[in-house]
Enzyme design. Structure first.
Site, mmCIF file in Angstrom:
data_model
loop_
_atom_site.group_PDB
_atom_site.id
_atom_site.type_symbol
_atom_site.label_atom_id
_atom_site.label_comp_id
_atom_site.label_asym_id
_atom_site.label_seq_id
_atom_site.Cartn_x
_atom_site.Cartn_y
_atom_site.Cartn_z
ATOM 1 N N CYS A 244 5.612 39.640 -15.243
ATOM 2 C CA CYS A 244 4.311 39.859 -15.880
ATOM 3 C C CYS A 244 3.926 38.621 -16.680
ATOM 4 O O CYS A 244 4.703 37.672 -16.803
ATOM 5 C CB CYS A 244 4.337 41.089 -16.782
ATOM 6 S SG CYS A 244 5.339 40.870 -18.265
ATOM 7 N N CYS B 74 6.211 37.381 -19.456
ATOM 8 C CA CYS B 74 7.358 36.566 -19.033
ATOM 9 C C CYS B 74 6.970 35.093 -19.011
ATOM 10 O O CYS B 74 7.696 34.228 -19.516
ATOM 11 C CB CYS B 74 7.829 36.988 -17.640
ATOM 12 S SG CYS B 74 8.305 38.716 -17.492
ATOM 13 N N ASP C 143 -25.933 8.224 -7.471
ATOM 14 C CA ASP C 143 -25.895 6.823 -7.053
ATOM 15 C C ASP C 143 -26.569 6.729 -5.686
ATOM 16 O O ASP C 143 -26.371 7.593 -4.832
ATOM 17 C CB ASP C 143 -24.445 6.352 -6.970
ATOM 18 C CG ASP C 143 -24.341 4.925 -6.466
ATOM 19 O OD1 ASP C 143 -24.894 4.033 -7.116
ATOM 20 O OD2 ASP C 143 -23.720 4.727 -5.405
#
Length: 814
Positions: free
Chosen positions: A26, A29, A509
């Site tokens: 989970c 952890c 550009d």
């Protein structure tokens, strides 16, 4: 945005390692592992629950073995992830031989040209106990996927998924009768409770074993996680049931049991919770299985990307084809690619012509024609002819490997919104256990009903879900970045997503971004009595002998527009700064600036003078053509606007962005291009070093600026912009400085990239809203006795599944 990123970056002298973390169940952890690693001196770590990986930067005083030991002390496993080093160029490029690697040794690697490769974990330092694996077939992996000698292959996620599925199926088969017997009194017969116990016991003990094992491991390390809540809740329900059956009245023949969706007040000694224990374990196993399956789907795009490459290649050795694993290719090697085969690595075509399908990398469905001198990318498919390619990049240097690395880096990162979720997950479980204890005491004090108090406390334990919080960002990132890679869009990190939402101005550009970046023949003007074909044949023949870009544009245009081969010129000579002259098919031909004709005493008729004026007004280059002392035509050459640019600008406007054209060209050229694509604002005649100042000026006006560019001269502006987008056809410097890379080099993809980034961010926010909202609403409901523990377990499992499923919707982005 860039400054924030830079301040968080580790010191330049630090090393980097990546680990697969095992045993995490989970988000809590992941938070624990990250916290423990970050407590080490000089260590900066990020642990991602969804990808089950840890990215660690560490100083010279810390070793990989120290990092692994810390993870193991926390109760989890760590295996180094090995990224292949770039293969070296051979000492003598002309000699097409590659030494066979000695088992157990890795040849020295040269760093990629774009950036130094940080040191990574090696098998020797990371896992001394691993066995040598040099006996594995050398061609078992494509470029960028070959494991280093001496490493242990990562466990197959498919086998873990199959094991989880088996545990789920067995538990479901046993739990369904238990739940039905408890919920439907009509099904209850004499001594039915003992059948329920017989069926429920394997589910709680064996089916819930992963939760119990993880809980025990975490307790030994003084921690509590999601598994602790599940294990304590189900074992408490099962233990209560055993007490009621063996020591209370629940084991008596004829006992009947009702089912309520809320907490009911009954005699504790005659109440059993076997359906809660078995049902919750089964529901959570179902949630874990669907979550694991969805996470695997979420990462499928990256796995597909990393497995696109060819596995072996036909290398030319002294004129003979020798098939070798791709991992043994070196820069300078020449290899053969036949129709239907994949190009083994990035290189340059030295012989033959063909069409190459690059759709798997760029998303562009139309094959691209290539001839000698053209570049090809590894993993693209040769469609038609046989070609010989000289390798220019191999291993980790290839575009495919770099794409995979960019995608993986983005997936391993954390958005700012996720950091808040991580902080909550870290304290979530202890807080929930405290709430459960308070609930138990409060119910006992308020009602003096042990059964109701116990039921409410168990519901609190079971319904809490930090997993949804932990999965909210990583799963959306995995799917979003993976889908982007399929479409030719590379997102460098989660912080990029935050910026795309705020961008209101996009600077484009001109050269190579809005235009093709190549001079192209546009229009042919002729005098009365002269045909376009004659002008093109004679001018094209002369220009074909010149290497000037404008001359090449004329020659290419003439070749494409005439049906016969161009004649060969005689007495060719170049007149510096003016043009060329020579004899073609008996005619004395002049091609060049109008001044060339003037100095030769040749005047321009009114029709050609008007053509010159028109070309100047549109910012195009005019090339005058004369033969036998008379002006015959004017050719207009320009950097052509890409076909998709106008539609791309319209798409950007639809996203609420104001486009600005930026170029070093003169204003006439810039405004002509701007009119063609629908841009109102133009910044022309800007020197390369001034481009970044233009971006800063727009930012000073309060705008959030995105910049799209492709050249070395765009790198500073891309880095200065709040959001930098580099065309993948551009230079390494531009790509390195950008936040998003558009592999295809098509401006239309810029709008797609911003849309995808915004959609991914919206998905993350939606996931977090659900995850926070679910827990905020569910915990009080459980504490006040409004939820049966089994219903709570189902809701908890479905909350994680909802978050992952919501993220998977990004796979359909187009």
């Amino acid at each position: 945005m860039h400054s924030a990123t830079e301040t968080e970056a580790p010191a330049a002298e630090s090393s980097e390692a990546e680990f697969m973390i095992g045993g995490m169940t989970c988000a809590s952890c992941a938070a624990r592992v990250e916290k423990k690693l970050n407590r080490m001196d000089g260590v900066t770590a990020t642990v991602n629950y969804a990808t089950e990986k840890a990215r660690v930067h560490y100083g010279p005083e810390t070793g990989v073995a120290d990092l692994i030991a810390t993870v193991r002390k926390t109760g989890y496993t760590a295996e180094p992830v090995h990224r292949p080093a770039p293969a070296p160029a051979p000492a003598t490029p002309s000699k097409e031989t590659t030494p066979t690697p000695t088992p157990g040794k890795t040849p020295a690697a040269a760093p990629p040209p774009s950036a130094p490769t940080p040191p990574t974990a090696t098998a020797a330092t990371a896992a001394p106990e691993t066995t040598d694996s040099t006996d594995a077939p050398a061609d078992s992996a494509g470029p960028g996927t070959v494991p280093a000698p001496g490493t242990t292959p990562a466990p197959d996620p498919g086998s873990a998924l199959a094991s989880l599925r088996q545990r789920l199926i067995v538990s479901a088969v046993l739990a369904v009768p238990v739940v039905l017997l408890a919920m439907i009194p009509a099904l209850q017969f004499d001594n039915w409770q003992w059948l329920s116990l017989t069926l429920a016991a394997p589910v709680v003990v064996w089916g819930g074993l992963p939760f119990h094992r993880a809980t025990w491991t975490n307790l030994r390390h003084g921690a509590a996680t999601m598994d602790t809540l599940v294990s304590v809740g189900t074992l408490a329900a099962f233990g209560w049931s055993l007490w009621a059956l063996f020591l209370g009245d629940a084991g008596m023949p004829g006992m009947r049991h009702g089912f309520d969706f809320t907490v009911s007040r009954t005699e504790g000694s005659s109440t059993i919770y076997l359906e809660v224990a078995a049902g919750v374990v089964t529901f959570i196993l179902l949630g874990r299985y669907l979550e694991a399956k969805s996470k695997r789907k979420a990462g499928s795009a990256l796995r597909a990307l990393m497995h696109l490459g060819a596995r072996d290649v036909a290398v030319l050795r002294d004129g003979t084809e020798v098939r070798v694993p791709v991992a043994r290719l070196a820069v300078g090697d020449r290899f053969v690619v036949r129709p239907g085969e994949k190009v083994a690595t990035d290189g340059t075509v030295v012989e033959g012509a063909s069409a190459v399908d690059a759709s798997m990398l760029t998303g562009e469905s139309v094959p691209v024609d290539v001839v000698a001198g053209d570049s090809v990318t590894g993993a693209t498919v040769n469609v038609s002819g046989r070609i010989v390619v000289e390798a220019t990049r191999v291993g980790a240097d290839t575009q495919l490997a770099r794409m995979a690395r960019l995608v993986e880096d983005a997936q391993n990162g954390k958005a700012e919104v996720q950091r808040l979720a991580d902080r909550i997950s870290a304290v979530f479980v202890p807080v929930v256990m405290l709430i459960a204890l308070v609930t138990l005491i409060a119910w006992l004090l308020a009602t003096d009903d042990v059964t109701a108090a116990f039921t409410a406390a168990v519901a609190v334990l079971i319904i809490a879900c930090p997993c949804a919080l932990g999965l909210a960002t990583p799963t959306a990132l995995m799917v979003g970045t993976g889908r982007g890679a399929q479409l030719g869009i590379l997102i460098k990190g989660p912080e990029v997503l935050e910026t795309t939402r705020r961008v209101d101005t996009i600077v484009l550009d001109k050269t190579g971004t809005v235009t093709t970046g190549k001079m192209t023949l546009q229009t042919v003007h002729t005098t009365p009595g002269t045909t376009e074909t004659d002008v093109l044949r004679l001018a094209g023949a002369l220009e074909h002998a010149s290497e000037h870009p404008i001359a090449q544009a004329v020659a290419t245009g003439a070749t494409e527009r005439t049906t016969t081969p161009l004649p060969t010129p005689e007495n060719f000579s170049n007149i510096p700064g003016l043009g060329v002259q020579g004899a073609v098919e008996g005619y004395k031909v002049l091609v060049g600036r109008p001044r060339l004709l003037t100095e030769a005493g040749i005047g321009l008729p009114d029709v050609l003078t008007a053509a010159l004026t028109e070309a100047a007004a549109q910012g195009r280059t005019a090339v005058a053509v004369a033969w036998d002392g008379e002006a015959r035509g004017v050719l207009e050459v320009t950097d052509a606007v890409k076909e998709s640019s106008a539609a791309a600008v319209a798409d950007l406007r639809a996203l609420g962005l104001t486009p600005v054209l930026l170029t070093g060209d003169n204003r006439a050229v810039a405004e002509s291009v701007a009119r063609a694509v629908g841009i109102d604002k133009v910044r022309a005649e800007v020197l390369p070093e001034e481009k970044a100042h233009v971006i800063e000026g727009l930012q000073a006006e309060g705008r959030v600026v995105a910049m799209v560019g492709d050249g070395v001269n765009d790198a500073a502006a891309l880095a200065t912009a709040d959001l930098g987008l580099a065309m993948g056809t551009g230079t390494d410097a531009a790509i390195e400085a950008s936040d998003l890379t558009l592999v295809r080099g098509d401006l239309k993809v810029a709008a797609d990239a911003i849309r995808l980034s915004r959609r991914t961010l919206a998905t993350i926010r939606g996931n977090l809203f659900w995850a926070f909202g679910y827990n905020v609403a569910a915990l009080p409901l459980a504490a006040f006795g409004l939820l049966n523990p089994m219903i709570a377990g189902a809701a908890m499992a479905l909350s994680s599944v909802f978050v992952v499923t919501n993220s998977l919707r990004l796979r359909s982005f187009t």
